[in-house]
Design a protein around this motif. Structure first.
Motif, PDB file in Angstrom:
ATOM      1  N   GLY A 180       0.792  -1.219   0.000  1.00 18.21           N
ATOM      2  CA  GLY A 180       0.000   0.000   0.000  1.00 18.21           C
ATOM      3  C   GLY A 180       0.822   1.266   0.000  1.00 18.21           C
ATOM      4  N   ARG A 181       2.066   1.183  -0.457  1.00 25.22           N
ATOM      5  CA  ARG A 181       2.974   2.324  -0.376  1.00 25.22           C
ATOM      6  C   ARG A 181       2.477   3.531  -1.178  1.00 25.22           C
ATOM      7  NH1 ARG A 181       8.115   2.810   1.419  1.00 25.22           N
ATOM      8  NH2 ARG A 181       8.124   0.587   1.885  1.00 25.22           N
ATOM      9  N   THR A 182       1.760   3.304  -2.271  1.00 27.40           N
ATOM     10  CA  THR A 182       1.324   4.409  -3.130  1.00 27.40           C
ATOM     11  C   THR A 182      -0.138   4.775  -2.926  1.00 27.40           C
ATOM     12  OG1 THR A 182       0.694   2.909  -4.930  1.00 27.40           O
ATOM     13  CG2 THR A 182       2.973   3.703  -4.903  1.00 27.40           C
ATOM     14  N   TRP A 183      -0.825   4.112  -2.016  1.00 28.00           N
ATOM     15  CA  TRP A 183      -2.264   4.317  -1.900  1.00 28.00           C
ATOM     16  C   TRP A 183      -2.623   5.753  -1.530  1.00 28.00           C
ATOM     17  CZ3 TRP A 183      -4.700  -0.578   0.820  1.00 28.00           C
ATOM     18  CH2 TRP A 183      -4.430  -1.713   0.022  1.00 28.00           C
ATOM     19  N   ALA A 184      -1.846   6.356  -0.643  1.00 25.65           N
ATOM     20  CA  ALA A 184      -2.167   7.715  -0.193  1.00 25.65           C
ATOM     21  C   ALA A 184      -2.049   8.733  -1.320  1.00 25.65           C
ATOM     22  CB  ALA A 184      -1.267   8.117   0.971  1.00 25.65           C
ATOM     23  N   GLU A 185      -1.323   8.383  -2.374  1.00 24.48           N
ATOM     24  CA  GLU A 185      -1.135   9.293  -3.496  1.00 24.48           C
ATOM     25  C   GLU A 185      -2.202   9.095  -4.564  1.00 24.48           C
ATOM     26  OE1 GLU A 185       2.744   8.298  -4.823  1.00 24.48           O
ATOM     27  OE2 GLU A 185       3.677   8.667  -2.864  1.00 24.48           O
ATOM     28  N   THR A 186      -3.193   8.253  -4.292  1.00 19.30           N
ATOM     29  CA  THR A 186      -4.218   7.929  -5.279  1.00 19.30           C
ATOM     30  C   THR A 186      -5.286   9.018  -5.321  1.00 19.30           C
ATOM     31  OG1 THR A 186      -3.889   5.568  -4.877  1.00 19.30           O
ATOM     32  CG2 THR A 186      -5.917   6.221  -5.996  1.00 19.30           C
ATOM     33  N   PRO A 187      -5.410   9.738  -6.430  1.00 19.91           N
ATOM     34  CA  PRO A 187      -6.460  10.754  -6.515  1.00 19.91           C
ATOM     35  C   PRO A 187      -7.804  10.130  -6.833  1.00 19.91           C
ATOM     36  CG  PRO A 187      -5.263  10.667  -8.577  1.00 19.91           C
ATOM     37  CD  PRO A 187      -4.605   9.665  -7.657  1.00 19.91           C
ATOM     38  N   GLY A 188      -8.885  10.812  -6.465  1.00 19.75           N
ATOM     39  CA  GLY A 188     -10.195  10.384  -6.907  1.00 19.75           C
ATOM     40  C   GLY A 188     -10.329  10.669  -8.398  1.00 19.75           C
ATOM     41  N   ARG A 189     -10.799   9.699  -9.159  1.00 13.68           N
ATOM     42  CA  ARG A 189     -10.880   9.858 -10.615  1.00 13.68           C
ATOM     43  C   ARG A 189     -12.314   9.681 -11.094  1.00 13.68           C
ATOM     44  NH1 ARG A 189      -6.025   6.418 -10.588  1.00 13.68           N
ATOM     45  NH2 ARG A 189      -4.225   7.627 -11.278  1.00 13.68           N
ATOM     46  N   VAL A 190     -12.687  10.488 -12.071  1.00 15.56           N
ATOM     47  CA  VAL A 190     -13.915  10.228 -12.814  1.00 15.56           C
ATOM     48  C   VAL A 190     -13.504   9.460 -14.061  1.00 15.56           C
ATOM     49  CG1 VAL A 190     -15.827  11.222 -14.102  1.00 15.56           C
ATOM     50  CG2 VAL A 190     -15.088  12.269 -11.957  1.00 15.56           C
ATOM     51  N   CYS A 191     -13.989   8.241 -14.181  1.00 19.95           N
ATOM     52  CA  CYS A 191     -13.622   7.380 -15.301  1.00 19.95           C
ATOM     53  C   CYS A 191     -14.849   7.035 -16.133  1.00 19.95           C
ATOM     54  CB  CYS A 191     -12.974   6.089 -14.804  1.00 19.95           C
ATOM     55  SG  CYS A 191     -11.380   6.327 -13.988  1.00 19.95           S
ATOM     56  N   GLU A 192     -14.635   6.940 -17.419  1.00 21.07           N
ATOM     57  CA  GLU A 192     -15.671   6.495 -18.346  1.00 21.07           C
ATOM     58  C   GLU A 192     -15.496   5.006 -18.595  1.00 21.07           C
ATOM     59  OE1 GLU A 192     -16.850   7.118 -23.060  1.00 21.07           O
ATOM     60  OE2 GLU A 192     -15.609   8.599 -22.016  1.00 21.07           O
ATOM     61  N   LEU A 193     -16.581   4.253 -18.517  1.00 18.83           N
ATOM     62  CA  LEU A 193     -16.511   2.819 -18.776  1.00 18.83           C
ATOM     63  C   LEU A 193     -16.335   2.590 -20.269  1.00 18.83           C
ATOM     64  CD1 LEU A 193     -19.313   1.420 -16.450  1.00 18.83           C
ATOM     65  CD2 LEU A 193     -16.948   1.963 -15.921  1.00 18.83           C
ATOM     66  N   VAL A 194     -15.272   1.868 -20.617  1.00 18.28           N
ATOM     67  CA  VAL A 194     -14.977   1.580 -22.015  1.00 18.28           C
ATOM     68  C   VAL A 194     -15.432   0.183 -22.393  1.00 18.28           C
ATOM     69  CG1 VAL A 194     -13.147   1.386 -23.737  1.00 18.28           C
ATOM     70  CG2 VAL A 194     -13.029   3.179 -21.993  1.00 18.28           C
ATOM     71  N   GLY A 195     -15.220  -0.783 -21.516  1.00 20.14           N
ATOM     72  CA  GLY A 195     -15.627  -2.148 -21.806  1.00 20.14           C
ATOM     73  C   GLY A 195     -15.138  -3.099 -20.739  1.00 20.14           C
ATOM     74  N   VAL A 196     -15.481  -4.374 -20.891  1.00 18.45           N
ATOM     75  CA  VAL A 196     -15.067  -5.386 -19.935  1.00 18.45           C
ATOM     76  C   VAL A 196     -14.750  -6.672 -20.680  1.00 18.45           C
ATOM     77  CG1 VAL A 196     -17.434  -6.197 -19.507  1.00 18.45           C
ATOM     78  CG2 VAL A 196     -15.674  -6.604 -17.792  1.00 18.45           C
ATOM     79  N   ASP A 197     -13.689  -7.340 -20.242  1.00 19.06           N
ATOM     80  CA  ASP A 197     -13.291  -8.607 -20.824  1.00 19.06           C
ATOM     81  C   ASP A 197     -12.898  -9.543 -19.694  1.00 19.06           C
ATOM     82  OD1 ASP A 197     -12.468 -10.651 -22.449  1.00 19.06           O
ATOM     83  OD2 ASP A 197     -10.577  -9.725 -23.049  1.00 19.06           O
ATOM     84  N   GLY A 198     -13.820 -10.439 -19.332  1.00 18.40           N
ATOM     85  CA  GLY A 198     -13.560 -11.332 -18.207  1.00 18.40           C
ATOM     86  C   GLY A 198     -13.406 -10.556 -16.924  1.00 18.40           C
ATOM     87  N   GLU A 200     -11.193  -8.169 -16.525  1.00 22.96           N
ATOM     88  CA  GLU A 200     -10.583  -6.886 -16.816  1.00 22.96           C
ATOM     89  C   GLU A 200     -11.632  -5.839 -17.174  1.00 22.96           C
ATOM     90  OE1 GLU A 200      -7.584  -7.302 -19.779  1.00 22.96           O
ATOM     91  OE2 GLU A 200      -6.216  -8.370 -18.430  1.00 22.96           O
ATOM     92  N   LEU A 201     -11.592  -4.733 -16.444  1.00 25.84           N
ATOM     93  CA  LEU A 201     -12.497  -3.611 -16.667  1.00 25.84           C
ATOM     94  C   LEU A 201     -11.682  -2.476 -17.268  1.00 25.84           C
ATOM     95  CD1 LEU A 201     -15.434  -2.591 -16.086  1.00 25.84           C
ATOM     96  CD2 LEU A 201     -14.524  -1.646 -13.949  1.00 25.84           C
ATOM     97  N   ARG A 202     -12.066  -2.032 -18.463  1.00 25.86           N
ATOM     98  CA  ARG A 202     -11.331  -0.979 -19.156  1.00 25.86           C
ATOM     99  C   ARG A 202     -11.995   0.367 -18.898  1.00 25.86           C
ATOM    100  NH1 ARG A 202     -11.986  -1.830 -24.391  1.00 25.86           N
ATOM    101  NH2 ARG A 202     -13.295  -3.686 -24.201  1.00 25.86           N
ATOM    102  N   LEU A 203     -11.169   1.345 -18.501  1.00 27.13           N
ATOM    103  CA  LEU A 203     -11.649   2.656 -18.079  1.00 27.13           C
ATOM    104  C   LEU A 203     -10.857   3.757 -18.759  1.00 27.13           C
ATOM    105  CD1 LEU A 203     -11.526   1.748 -14.300  1.00 27.13           C
ATOM    106  CD2 LEU A 203     -13.645   1.913 -15.593  1.00 27.13           C
TER     107      LEU A 203
END
Length: 320
Positions: A180-198, A200-203
Motif C-alpha cells: 500500500g505504499r502508493t495508496w495515499a497518493e491515489t487521486p479520486g478519478r472520474v472514469c468512463e466505462l470503455v468495456g469489460v473482458d472477463g 478486466e475492466l477498461r476505463l
C-alpha cells in the motif's frame, strides 16, 4: 475450518442479516418504540473486533462480532467469513479490498470532529437520498449506503488518513495487500466505462484521457459503455494491477465536472472541506438514479471475495 462450521457461520450471518433488515424496516420493533440500544459490552466487543482484524486475527474478530447482542453488523461478518474461507488462496487484491473495508470502519469510528463534520456535509448535500441500502445487492452503486463510503473516501484519501492506518494501525494488512505504499497518493478519478473482458475492466480517465485496466469485481454489472464513475484506483500486485479501493459511484456529467479537479502549482488542493463534501454528496445523489434492484444468487453464479464484492464466474460480463 470444517465444512459444517463454515455452513454454521454462514447461517448465523444470514440470520443476523435478516434480523438487521427487519429491524431497519421497522418489523423487529413495535411501532413507536425505539430501536434497542447497543450495550457497553457490545461496544467493547466491536472495538476488540476492529483491533483484531487490523492485526490480521480474523477468526477472533469474527468471534467478537458473533457475540454482539445488538443489531447485526452486516456486511462486516460476511467480509470476515469470506476471507477466512479463502485462507491461503486469498490474493493481494482480496486483502486490498478487505484492508480498505477495515480502514473505512476505523476512520468512521474515530470520535474526531472532522469525521462528524464530513459525514454531516455529505449527507446534507445528498439531499435525503434513498436508493439501495444493502451492499450485497449485485450492481449496487449508490444510495444511502454510499454516504458513509463517500465520507470514508474523503477522510482516507483527501485527508491522507489511509497512510496513518496502513503504517500505525494495520501494517500486517498492508503487507498482505502489497504494502500500500502508493495508496495515499491515489487521486479520486472520474472514469468512463470503455468495456469489460472477463476480469478486466477498461476505463478512460475523464480529466486527461488516459486509459486504465482494473480488476472487475462485478460492482459495475449492469452499467453501460460510456457511463461515468467516481472512485479511487489503487495498485495491487498481480495482473491487472489496479482495483477500486471502494465501490465507485456512478455519476452524471454535471457531477463529474464538479469532481474532476487538479492540484495547485504547489501540489495542494485548494478546495474547502464544504465544497469538496458538497461535490461528494452530489455524486451520491446523482448516483441514486442508477441503483439496481436486488439480485439473487440464482441470477449470477458468484463467489464472495472481499469487501462486499463478488467475482463473476461467467467469463465475459456485458456492461449492459
Amino acid at each position: 475450518m470444517s465444512k459444517s462450521n463454515s455452513l454454521s457461520r454462514k447461517r448465523r450471518a444470514q440470520r443476523r442479516s435478516a434480523h438487521a433488515r427487519q429491524t431497519r424496516q421497522g418489523v423487529a420493533s413495535p411501532p413507536g418504540e425505539p430501536e434497542p440500544a447497543i450495550t457497553e459490552r457490545d461496544h467493547l466487543l466491536l472495538s476488540e473486533a476492529v483491533v483484531a482484524e487490523q492485526c490480521g486475527d480474523l477468526r477472533h474478530a469474527l468471534r467478537c462480532l458473533q457475540e454482539v447482542s445488538g443489531p447485526a453488523v452486516d456486511p462486516w461478518e460476511g467480509d470476515l467469513i469470506a476471507m477466512i474461507e479463502l485462507g491461503d488462496q486469498a490474493e493481494p487484491w482480496h486483502w486490498a479490498r478487505f484492508t480498505m473495508g477495515a480502514a473505512r470502519r476505523w476512520i468512521l469510528g474515530l470520535p474526531i470532529p472532522l469525521v462528524a463534520r464530513v459525514q454531516r456535509e455529505i449527507a446534507a448535500a445528498a439531499g435525503g437520498v434513498t436508493g439501495a441500502c444493502w451492499h450485497e445487492s449485485l450492481g449496487w452503486v449508490a444510495g444511502t449506503s454510499a454516504i458513509p463510503t463517500a465520507a470514508a473516501s474523503y477522510m482516507l484519501f483527501d485527508e491522507l488518513m489511509i497512510e496513518v492506518f496502513l503504517i500505525q494501525c494495520a501494517p500486517i494488512l498492508a503487507k498482505r495487500s502489497g504494502d500500500g505504499r502508493t495508496w495515499a497518493e491515489t487521486p479520486g478519478r472520474v472514469c468512463e466505462l470503455v468495456g469489460v473482458d472477463g476480469i478486466e475492466l477498461r476505463l478512460r480517465d475523464r480529466s486527461d484521457g488516459s486509459e486504465y485496466v482494473a480488476r472487475h469485481l462485478s460492482e459495475l454489472v449492469g452499467r453501460s459503455e460510456g457511463d461515468l464513475v467516481y472512485g479511487h484506483l489503487i495498485d495491487v500486485p498481480g495482473d491487472p494491477g489496479l482495483v477500486f479501493a471502494m465501490r465507485p459511484i456512478v455519476v452524471d456529467e454535471l457531477v463529474a465536472q464538479r469532481l474532476v479537479r487538479g492540484p495547485d502549482e504547489d501540489g495542494t488542493f485548494p478546495e474547502s472541506v464544504e465544497s469538496r463534501c458538497a461535490a461528494l454528496g452530489a455524486a451520491v445523489r446523482s448516483g441514486e438514479r442508477y441503483c439496481q434492484s436486488f439480485a439473487t444468487l440464482a441470477d449470477h453464479q458468484c463467489v464472495v471475495g472481499a469487501g462486499e464484492d463478488c467475482e463473476v464466474r461467467r467469463g465475459n460480463v456485458p456492461l449492459s
